[in-house]
Design an enzyme around this catalytic site. Structure first.
Site, PDB file in Angstrom:
ATOM      1  N   ALA A   1     -92.659   3.688  45.672  1.00  0.00           N
ATOM      2  CA  ALA A   1     -92.328   5.010  46.226  1.00  0.00           C
ATOM      3  C   ALA A   1     -92.536   4.940  47.734  1.00  0.00           C
ATOM      4  CB  ALA A   1     -93.193   6.105  45.602  1.00  0.00           C
TER       5      ALA A   1
ATOM      6  N   GLU B   1     -92.991   6.270  58.552  1.00  0.00           N
ATOM      7  CA  GLU B   1     -92.643   7.706  58.557  1.00  0.00           C
ATOM      8  C   GLU B   1     -91.141   7.926  58.331  1.00  0.00           C
ATOM      9  OE1 GLU B   1     -95.057  10.058  61.280  1.00  0.00           O
ATOM     10  OE2 GLU B   1     -96.589   8.518  61.098  1.00  0.00           O
TER      11      GLU B   1
ATOM     12  N   THR C   1     -87.985   4.984  57.190  1.00  0.00           N
ATOM     13  CA  THR C   1     -87.276   3.904  57.886  1.00  0.00           C
ATOM     14  C   THR C   1     -86.122   4.515  58.681  1.00  0.00           C
ATOM     15  OG1 THR C   1     -85.712   3.599  56.088  1.00  0.00           O
ATOM     16  CG2 THR C   1     -87.720   2.260  55.994  1.00  0.00           C
TER      17      THR C   1
HETATM   18  N1  COS Z   1     -88.425  19.961  54.405  1.00  0.00           N
HETATM   19  C1  COS Z   1     -88.654  20.697  53.291  1.00  0.00           C
HETATM   20  N2  COS Z   1     -88.048  20.433  52.101  1.00  0.00           N
HETATM   21  C2  COS Z   1     -87.183  19.400  52.054  1.00  0.00           C
HETATM   22  C3  COS Z   1     -86.908  18.606  53.196  1.00  0.00           C
HETATM   23  C4  COS Z   1     -87.546  18.935  54.399  1.00  0.00           C
HETATM   24  N3  COS Z   1     -87.346  18.229  55.506  1.00  0.00           N
HETATM   25  N4  COS Z   1     -86.020  17.652  52.869  1.00  0.00           N
HETATM   26  C5  COS Z   1     -85.745  17.837  51.557  1.00  0.00           C
HETATM   27  N5  COS Z   1     -86.449  18.894  51.076  1.00  0.00           N
HETATM   28  C6  COS Z   1     -86.406  19.430  49.720  1.00  0.00           C
HETATM   29  C7  COS Z   1     -84.977  19.812  49.374  1.00  0.00           C
HETATM   30  O1  COS Z   1     -84.695  21.111  49.786  1.00  0.00           O
HETATM   31  C8  COS Z   1     -84.952  19.677  47.884  1.00  0.00           C
HETATM   32  O2  COS Z   1     -85.461  20.831  47.301  1.00  0.00           O
HETATM   33  P1  COS Z   1     -84.731  21.469  45.991  1.00  0.00           P
HETATM   34  O3  COS Z   1     -84.905  20.425  44.910  1.00  0.00           O
HETATM   35  O4  COS Z   1     -85.491  22.730  45.758  1.00  0.00           O
HETATM   36  O5  COS Z   1     -83.304  21.658  46.379  1.00  0.00           O
HETATM   37  C9  COS Z   1     -85.928  18.538  47.622  1.00  0.00           C
HETATM   38  O6  COS Z   1     -86.788  18.454  48.774  1.00  0.00           O
HETATM   39  C10 COS Z   1     -85.227  17.225  47.421  1.00  0.00           C
HETATM   40  O7  COS Z   1     -84.362  17.054  48.527  1.00  0.00           O
HETATM   41  P2  COS Z   1     -83.309  15.874  48.622  1.00  0.00           P
HETATM   42  O8  COS Z   1     -82.532  15.781  47.368  1.00  0.00           O
HETATM   43  O9  COS Z   1     -82.599  15.967  49.943  1.00  0.00           O
HETATM   44  O10 COS Z   1     -84.322  14.679  48.705  1.00  0.00           O
HETATM   45  P3  COS Z   1     -84.079  13.224  48.366  1.00  0.00           P
HETATM   46  O11 COS Z   1     -84.843  12.823  47.171  1.00  0.00           O
HETATM   47  O12 COS Z   1     -82.612  12.921  48.409  1.00  0.00           O
HETATM   48  O13 COS Z   1     -84.808  12.608  49.652  1.00  0.00           O
HETATM   49  C11 COS Z   1     -85.080  11.005  51.407  1.00  0.00           C
HETATM   50  C12 COS Z   1     -84.294  11.571  50.252  1.00  0.00           C
HETATM   51  C13 COS Z   1     -84.762   9.539  51.431  1.00  0.00           C
HETATM   52  C14 COS Z   1     -84.580  11.699  52.670  1.00  0.00           C
HETATM   53  C15 COS Z   1     -86.607  11.274  51.293  1.00  0.00           C
HETATM   54  O14 COS Z   1     -87.095  10.767  50.080  1.00  0.00           O
HETATM   55  C16 COS Z   1     -87.372  10.622  52.439  1.00  0.00           C
HETATM   56  O15 COS Z   1     -87.462  11.175  53.540  1.00  0.00           O
HETATM   57  N6  COS Z   1     -87.943   9.440  52.175  1.00  0.00           N
HETATM   58  C17 COS Z   1     -88.745   8.740  53.160  1.00  0.00           C
HETATM   59  C18 COS Z   1     -90.160   9.056  52.937  1.00  0.00           C
HETATM   60  C19 COS Z   1     -90.969   8.668  54.105  1.00  0.00           C
HETATM   61  O16 COS Z   1     -90.727   9.073  55.230  1.00  0.00           O
HETATM   62  N7  COS Z   1     -91.994   7.905  53.845  1.00  0.00           N
HETATM   63  C20 COS Z   1     -92.903   7.509  54.873  1.00  0.00           C
HETATM   64  C21 COS Z   1     -94.240   7.530  54.317  1.00  0.00           C
HETATM   65  S1  COS Z   1     -95.352   8.506  55.133  1.00  0.00           S
HETATM   66  S2  COS Z   1     -96.018   7.412  56.585  1.00  0.00           S
END
Ligand code: COS
Length: 380
Positions: free
Chosen positions: A130, A364, A366
């Site tokens: 994850a 944070e 990629t």
């Molecule tokens: N703020 C608040 N809610 C958000 C959001 C945001 N920026 N982005 C998405 N959501 C919500 C959506 O609204 C959606 O809600 P609903 O199910 O109620 O409609 C839900 O989260 C899922 O959204 P989405 O389908 O767009 O998400 P995905 O699973 O497609 O997400 C990515 C895809 C790849 C963008 C996401 O998993 C991600 O950012 N991954 C990277 C994680 C990361 O940065 N890891 C670093 C570790 S921390 S150092």
């Protein structure tokens, strides 16, 4: 004063420069080269100088600066030493979900201690399977009376080896399909929690990265942050803001690479004159400074949009992606300009900058994930 830097930002730059001369410059190379362990004493100095908790609300013991000022802090710290910027940025990332989504009691209990440096907080989201797919949480909290019993493993957690407090994301309850990701506050002295320092990290070595094992960790259900199943949204919302901080890291490193390159190319003689007289060098300097200017403006724009309470996911992702890639370009050109004096760490900071920069394109989210976020915002 650079364009778009106001007086408040300039005061932060001056404050950091003063701190850097006294506390960063004398030790940062040693911190990079020593055994990888969390630099507690150094972190305490940052906290005592008010540089940890910079953006945390004043009412909970923070300095209450806005996002533009916070981006300026990170930029300037990273100019002097990128892992020091990270030491200040990680507690902000980890504490934001507490004051954004926690109860009054949770905020009062934890935020002041995180702001003062008494507690080291960590944002505990990533697992082996994850990372980019952050919703695919396998760590599980099962409810037993009024406690969660948490089992799982976390990896690539900034300060996860040293943390006193975790904002832990996991699924509550077992079951098939997309999990209901939730957030739980875990004090890491709870039995069953074990943190390890990941070794041989390429860069950013002073700010350590950990792996965590959770074996039957029992936490009162009152430690849940916000609502069940909202954890993924909390994490995404937190990361939106944090990505501006990573963009600022890139800007700080790019500026350092440019300044070092200008200094060196005026001094270094070849073919009877300073290499700054050579068009090949001038073109590199011109490209570096132009890209850097664009990266800084994008970073400040995203921070200002966040400060105005506007939607800023798109701009934060654009700034993170662009500024960190500009940083890569600039440290790479700085290496080329410095030649052997860049490649070998005893001669300049360039070798270290080159290593420190790389992770900003990975963590944070990629830069491929940033592209997904940008496209998702435009094509919705
Ligand atoms: N703020 C608040 N809610 C958000 C959001 C945001 N920026 N982005 C998405 N959501 C919500 C959506 O609204 C959606 O809600 P609903 O199910 O109620 O409609 C839900 O989260 C899922 O959204 P989405 O389908 O767009 O998400 P995905 O699973 O497609 O997400 C990515 C895809 C790849 C963008 C996401 O998993 C991600 O950012 N991954 C990277 C994680 C990361 O940065 N890891 C670093 C570790 S921390 S150092």
């Amino acid at each position: 004063m650079p364009f778009n830097v106001d007086e408040k930002q300039q005061a932060i730059r001056d404050r950091v420069r003063e701190f850097a001369q006294k506390e960063i410059v004398p030790v940062f190379m040693e911190l990079d080269r020593k055994k990888e362990e969390f630099p507690r004493e150094y972190y305490k100095k940052l906290a005592d100088a008010g540089l940890v908790g910079f953006a945390m609300p004043k009412e909970y013991g923070g300095e209450g600066h806005d996002n533009l000022e916070y981006a300026t802090l990170v930029e300037e710290l990273c100019y002097w030493d990128a892992p020091t910027g990270l030491l200040a940025a990680v507690p902000e990332l980890a504490t934001y979900p507490i004051y954004a989504f926690g109860t009054e009691e949770q905020k009062k209990k934890y935020v002041p201690k995180c702001a003062s440096g008494e507690m080291i907080p960590a944002f505990v989201l990533t697992e082996r399977n994850a990372g980019s797919d952050a919703a695919n949480q396998q760590t599980t909290a099962i409810i037993d009376d009024d406690h969660f019993v948490i089992n799982g493993e976390k990896i690539f957690i900034m300060h996860g080896d040293a943390a006193d407090l975790a904002v832990l994301f996991c699924r509550i309850g077992e079951g098939e399909g997309r999990p209901k990701v939730s957030a739980i506050l875990v004090e890491t002295d709870t039995p069953g929690w074990q943190g390890f320092t990941l070794q041989h990290k390429m860069g950013m070595r002073a700010a350590t990265t950990g792996r965590i094992e959770l074996k039957n960790v029992r936490v009162p259900v009152s430690q849940q942050l916000g609502e069940t199943g909202k954890g993924f949204k909390y994490a995404m919302n937190t990361l939106d803001g944090a990505r501006i901080g990573v963009a600022a890291q890139g800007v700080g490193m790019a500026q350092r690479a440019l300044d070092e390159s200008i200094k060196y190319s005026k001094k270094r003689q070849a073919f009877g004159a300073p290499i700054a007289k050579l068009q090949a060098i001038q073109w590199m300097i011109a490209e570096m400074s132009t890209q850097l200017e664009a990266a800084r403006l994008m970073t400040y724009k995203a921070a200002q949009m966040q400060d105005r309470g506007e939607r800023f996911s798109l701009e934060a992702a654009q700034a993170k992606m662009f500024a960190t890639e500009v940083a890569r370009f600039c440290v790479d050109r700085a290496m080329q300009i410095h030649g052997g004096y860049g490649y070998i760490g005893e001669f300049s900071i360039i070798e270290k900058l080159y290593r420190d920069q790389r992770v900003t394109e990975i963590y944070e989210g990629t830069n491929e994930v940033q592209r997904l976020v940008v496209a998702g915002n435009l094509l919705r």
